[in-house]
Design an enzyme around this catalytic site. Structure first.
Site, PDB file in Angstrom:
ATOM      1  N   ASP A  30       0.898  -1.254   0.017  1.00  0.00           N
ATOM      2  CA  ASP A  30      -0.031   0.031   0.135  1.00  0.00           C
ATOM      3  C   ASP A  30       0.929   1.389   0.026  1.00  0.00           C
ATOM      4  OD1 ASP A  30      -3.243   0.595   1.142  1.00  0.00           O
ATOM      5  OD2 ASP A  30      -1.860   2.151   0.976  1.00  0.00           O
ATOM      6  N   ILE A  31       0.584   2.333  -0.765  1.00  0.00           N
ATOM      7  CA  ILE A  31       1.290   3.620  -0.793  1.00  0.00           C
ATOM      8  C   ILE A  31       1.110   4.442   0.367  1.00  0.00           C
ATOM      9  CG2 ILE A  31      -0.358   4.964  -1.951  1.00  0.00           C
ATOM     10  CD1 ILE A  31       1.583   6.001  -4.002  1.00  0.00           C
ATOM     11  N   ASN A  86     -12.941  -3.281   2.762  1.00  0.00           N
ATOM     12  CA  ASN A  86     -14.033  -2.137   2.630  1.00  0.00           C
ATOM     13  C   ASN A  86     -15.067  -2.343   1.437  1.00  0.00           C
ATOM     14  OD1 ASN A  86     -12.869  -1.189   4.906  1.00  0.00           O
ATOM     15  ND2 ASN A  86     -11.609  -0.067   3.802  1.00  0.00           N
ATOM     16  N   HIS A  92     -15.742   3.196   3.911  1.00  0.00           N
ATOM     17  CA  HIS A  92     -14.495   3.694   3.706  1.00  0.00           C
ATOM     18  C   HIS A  92     -13.712   3.055   2.545  1.00  0.00           C
ATOM     19  CE1 HIS A  92     -14.450   5.954   7.455  1.00  0.00           C
ATOM     20  NE2 HIS A  92     -15.037   4.971   7.930  1.00  0.00           N
ATOM     21  N   GLN A  93     -14.478   2.564   1.499  1.00  0.00           N
ATOM     22  CA  GLN A  93     -13.846   2.133   0.319  1.00  0.00           C
ATOM     23  C   GLN A  93     -13.605   3.380  -0.431  1.00  0.00           C
ATOM     24  OE1 GLN A  93     -16.061  -0.666  -2.219  1.00  0.00           O
ATOM     25  NE2 GLN A  93     -14.309  -1.046  -3.329  1.00  0.00           N
ATOM     26  N   HIS A  99     -10.471  -5.202  -3.054  1.00  0.00           N
ATOM     27  CA  HIS A  99      -9.375  -5.564  -2.614  1.00  0.00           C
ATOM     28  C   HIS A  99      -9.208  -5.905  -0.997  1.00  0.00           C
ATOM     29  CE1 HIS A  99     -10.013  -1.097  -2.187  1.00  0.00           C
ATOM     30  NE2 HIS A  99      -9.444  -1.331  -1.127  1.00  0.00           N
ATOM     31  N   PHE A 100      -8.207  -6.648  -0.586  1.00  0.00           N
ATOM     32  CA  PHE A 100      -8.046  -7.037   0.880  1.00  0.00           C
ATOM     33  C   PHE A 100      -6.987  -6.279   1.287  1.00  0.00           C
ATOM     34  CE2 PHE A 100     -11.053 -10.572   1.371  1.00  0.00           C
ATOM     35  CZ  PHE A 100     -11.640 -10.746   0.099  1.00  0.00           C
ATOM     36  N   HIS A 101      -6.853  -5.873   2.471  1.00  0.00           N
ATOM     37  CA  HIS A 101      -5.614  -5.237   3.135  1.00  0.00           C
ATOM     38  C   HIS A 101      -5.196  -6.237   4.127  1.00  0.00           C
ATOM     39  CE1 HIS A 101      -6.833  -0.654   2.299  1.00  0.00           C
ATOM     40  NE2 HIS A 101      -7.883  -1.167   2.215  1.00  0.00           N
TER      41      HIS A 101
HETATM   42  P1  5GP Z   1     -10.081   1.423   0.504  1.00  0.00           P
HETATM   43  O1  5GP Z   1     -10.316   2.651   1.620  1.00  0.00           O
HETATM   44  O2  5GP Z   1     -10.264   1.590  -0.628  1.00  0.00           O
HETATM   45  O3  5GP Z   1     -10.281   0.032   1.422  1.00  0.00           O
HETATM   46  O4  5GP Z   1      -8.191   1.353   0.351  1.00  0.00           O
HETATM   47  C1  5GP Z   1      -7.382   1.792  -0.802  1.00  0.00           C
HETATM   48  C2  5GP Z   1      -6.088   1.737  -0.385  1.00  0.00           C
HETATM   49  O5  5GP Z   1      -5.225   1.991  -1.735  1.00  0.00           O
HETATM   50  C3  5GP Z   1      -5.540   2.857   0.609  1.00  0.00           C
HETATM   51  O6  5GP Z   1      -5.187   2.267   1.576  1.00  0.00           O
HETATM   52  C4  5GP Z   1      -4.448   3.577  -0.417  1.00  0.00           C
HETATM   53  O7  5GP Z   1      -3.323   3.990   0.358  1.00  0.00           O
HETATM   54  C5  5GP Z   1      -4.118   2.581  -1.340  1.00  0.00           C
HETATM   55  N1  5GP Z   1      -3.910   3.381  -2.776  1.00  0.00           N
HETATM   56  C6  5GP Z   1      -4.445   4.236  -3.393  1.00  0.00           C
HETATM   57  N2  5GP Z   1      -3.894   4.605  -4.553  1.00  0.00           N
HETATM   58  C7  5GP Z   1      -2.845   3.709  -4.642  1.00  0.00           C
HETATM   59  C8  5GP Z   1      -1.655   3.667  -5.430  1.00  0.00           C
HETATM   60  O8  5GP Z   1      -1.588   4.288  -6.397  1.00  0.00           O
HETATM   61  N3  5GP Z   1      -0.859   2.745  -5.156  1.00  0.00           N
HETATM   62  C9  5GP Z   1      -0.766   1.830  -4.165  1.00  0.00           C
HETATM   63  N4  5GP Z   1       0.161   1.069  -3.771  1.00  0.00           N
HETATM   64  N5  5GP Z   1      -1.587   2.011  -3.146  1.00  0.00           N
HETATM   65  C10 5GP Z   1      -2.883   3.066  -3.474  1.00  0.00           C
END
Ligand code: 5GP
Length: 142
Positions: A30-31, A86, A92-93, A99-101
């Site tokens: 994750d970035i 999410n 909070h998506q 995707h899975f964190h």
């Molecule tokens: P969500 O809130 O949708 O579950 O999480 C999205 C995740 O994607 C966030 O933790 C965010 O930091 C990550 N993310 C968003 N854009 C990028 C990207 O361009 N590269 C990477 N590696 N992660 C990203």
């Protein structure tokens, strides 16, 4: 569904720190990590939410998730982690591609990382019976 940033990462159009790839799954750091080793596991199938994912893509993610967790534990020396998934803006998506964190946990400090406000209610037995029946009935027709 229009392309998301994750579709473009999977295609290699946007760079990422890839940790795993197979025919159905792509995983990368994750970035904006909540902790060291925070990894995103993404099915290549471009479904928005988990409920829209095919059984085959879901199985492919499920097959590799434990292996990815073990690798992250080994690489970061964490012994605890959360899997966060999410669905929908209300949940909070931010990126509209399933995707899975995998979020390693190292301590309980509130300075950074993942904070969960877990405020349990109490399941009313009558409501529980009725709700469980409704969910089971929905499953039977899906
Ligand atoms: P969500 O809130 O949708 O579950 O999480 C999205 C995740 O994607 C966030 O933790 C965010 O930091 C990550 N993310 C968003 N854009 C990028 C990207 O361009 N590269 C990477 N590696 N992660 C990203």
């Amino acid at each position: 569904m229009s392309d998301t940033i994750f579709t473009r990462i999977i295609r290699g159009e946007i760079p990422s720190h890839k940790v795993y790839e197979d025919e159905h799954v792509f995983a990368f750091l994750d970035i904006g990590p909540l902790s060291k080793g925070h990894t995103l596991v993404v099915p290549k199938e471009p479904a928005v939410q988990l409920d829209q994912l095919s059984d085959a893509a879901a199985a492919a993610v499920g097959r590799v998730l434990p292996r990815l967790c073990r690798a992250i534990m080994q690489a970061t020396h964490c012994t605890a982690y959360n899997i966060l998934q999410n669905n929908g803006a209300l949940a909070h998506q931010a990126v509209m591609h399933v995707h899975f964190h995998i979020i390693p946990r190292f301590d309980q400090t509130m300075e950074s990382g993942l904070h969960l406000a877990w405020k349990p209610g109490k399941l009313d037995p009558r409501q529980g019976t009725e709700l469980a029946h409704r969910i089971a009935a929905a499953l039977a027709t899906s």
